[in-house]
Design a protein around this motif. Structure first.
Motif, PDB file in Angstrom:
ATOM      1  N   GLU A  24       0.767  -1.195   0.071  1.00 52.38           N
ATOM      2  CA  GLU A  24       0.132  -0.058   0.127  1.00 52.38           C
ATOM      3  C   GLU A  24       0.854   1.286   0.019  1.00 52.38           C
ATOM      4  OE1 GLU A  24      -2.408  -0.881   3.430  1.00 52.38           O
ATOM      5  OE2 GLU A  24      -4.143  -1.136   2.002  1.00 52.38           O
ATOM      6  N   LYS A 112      -2.910   1.570  -7.432  1.00 54.99           N
ATOM      7  CA  LYS A 112      -3.988   1.773  -6.397  1.00 54.99           C
ATOM      8  C   LYS A 112      -5.171   0.930  -6.945  1.00 54.99           C
ATOM      9  CE  LYS A 112      -3.079   4.808  -3.347  1.00 54.99           C
ATOM     10  NZ  LYS A 112      -3.360   4.548  -1.971  1.00 54.99           N
ATOM     11  N   ARG A 113      -5.364   0.604  -8.096  1.00 60.04           N
ATOM     12  CA  ARG A 113      -6.449  -0.193  -8.598  1.00 60.04           C
ATOM     13  C   ARG A 113      -6.012  -1.626  -8.326  1.00 60.04           C
ATOM     14  NH1 ARG A 113      -9.845   2.042 -12.947  1.00 60.04           N
ATOM     15  NH2 ARG A 113      -9.378   4.010 -13.457  1.00 60.04           N
ATOM     16  N   ARG A 116      -6.779  -2.459  -4.687  1.00 57.34           N
ATOM     17  CA  ARG A 116      -8.141  -2.403  -4.344  1.00 57.34           C
ATOM     18  C   ARG A 116      -8.944  -3.819  -4.751  1.00 57.34           C
ATOM     19  NH1 ARG A 116     -12.125  -1.850  -7.925  1.00 57.34           N
ATOM     20  NH2 ARG A 116     -11.072  -0.647  -9.368  1.00 57.34           N
ATOM     21  N   LYS A 119      -7.848  -6.285  -2.182  1.00 57.24           N
ATOM     22  CA  LYS A 119      -8.536  -5.960  -1.071  1.00 57.24           C
ATOM     23  C   LYS A 119      -9.893  -6.963  -1.229  1.00 57.24           C
ATOM     24  CE  LYS A 119      -6.386  -2.098   1.230  1.00 57.24           C
ATOM     25  NZ  LYS A 119      -6.616  -0.742   1.703  1.00 57.24           N
ATOM     26  N   GLU A 120     -10.677  -6.630  -2.255  1.00 59.21           N
ATOM     27  CA  GLU A 120     -11.795  -7.338  -2.821  1.00 59.21           C
ATOM     28  C   GLU A 120     -11.622  -8.687  -2.821  1.00 59.21           C
ATOM     29  OE1 GLU A 120     -12.831  -5.841  -6.652  1.00 59.21           O
ATOM     30  OE2 GLU A 120     -13.588  -4.068  -5.902  1.00 59.21           O
TER      31      GLU A 120
END
Length: 165
Positions: A24, A112-113, A116, A119-120
């Motif tokens: 991150e 960043k995508r 994400r 994390k999903e």
């Protein structure tokens, strides 16, 4: 040879999941570390190093690739890896176009995508499966981009030749 069967990370209890702070931080540095004064627009090192022709784009793609490899260690599925690679390749391909690429790098934020998406994958168990459809989609998009790039280079060459005649 003995095979150790690893439990997918998203099936582990929250307390046993590895920390994502490292990736991150790197993704934030590459995509959203700085803010334009007086705006909410954030950008990172990716568009800045992208100003250096060829070397900057290769360096940005290398960092994205390293992050993807690190995310694979976190248990990313094949489908998820293909999606992440699609983001990184799209960022590197369009990012290599002068001026347009810089704006794209500053706004697309591929790293960043990918965070994400991971994390999903962790929290919701999304993005599982073979990823074959994503691979075909990425290949088709790259083919279209290649054709457009060749067409653009031919048009630019004709225009430049016309200037000197």
């Amino acid at each position: 040879m003995y095979m150790i069967k690893r439990t997918p990370v998203y099936n582990l209890p929250l307390s046993e999941r590895p920390s994502m702070q490292f990736i991150e931080r790197i993704a934030g540095l590459m995509d959203s570390r700085f803010q334009l004064p007086g705006t909410r627009f954030r950008f990172g090192l990716d568009p800045i190093i992208g100003l250096i022709p060829v070397v900057g784009d290769v360096a940005g793609f290398a960092v994205s690739g390293a992050l993807i490899l690190y995310m694979i260690r976190f248990g990313a599925s094949r489908e998820l890896v293909f999606k992440m690679l699609g983001n990184a390749v799209l960022d590197a391909t369009i990012g290599s176009i002068p001026l347009i690429g810089w704006v794209f790098d500053a706004s697309y934020k591929a790293n960043k995508r990918n965070i994400r998406l991971l994390k999903e994958h962790y929290h919701e168990g999304k993005h599982q499966g073979s990823g074959t459809g994503m691979l075909i989609t990425v290949a088709l998009i790259l083919l279209v981009l290649l054709v457009l790039l060749i067409w653009g280079l031919v048009a630019l060459s004709r225009w430049l030749i016309g200037l000197f005649q």
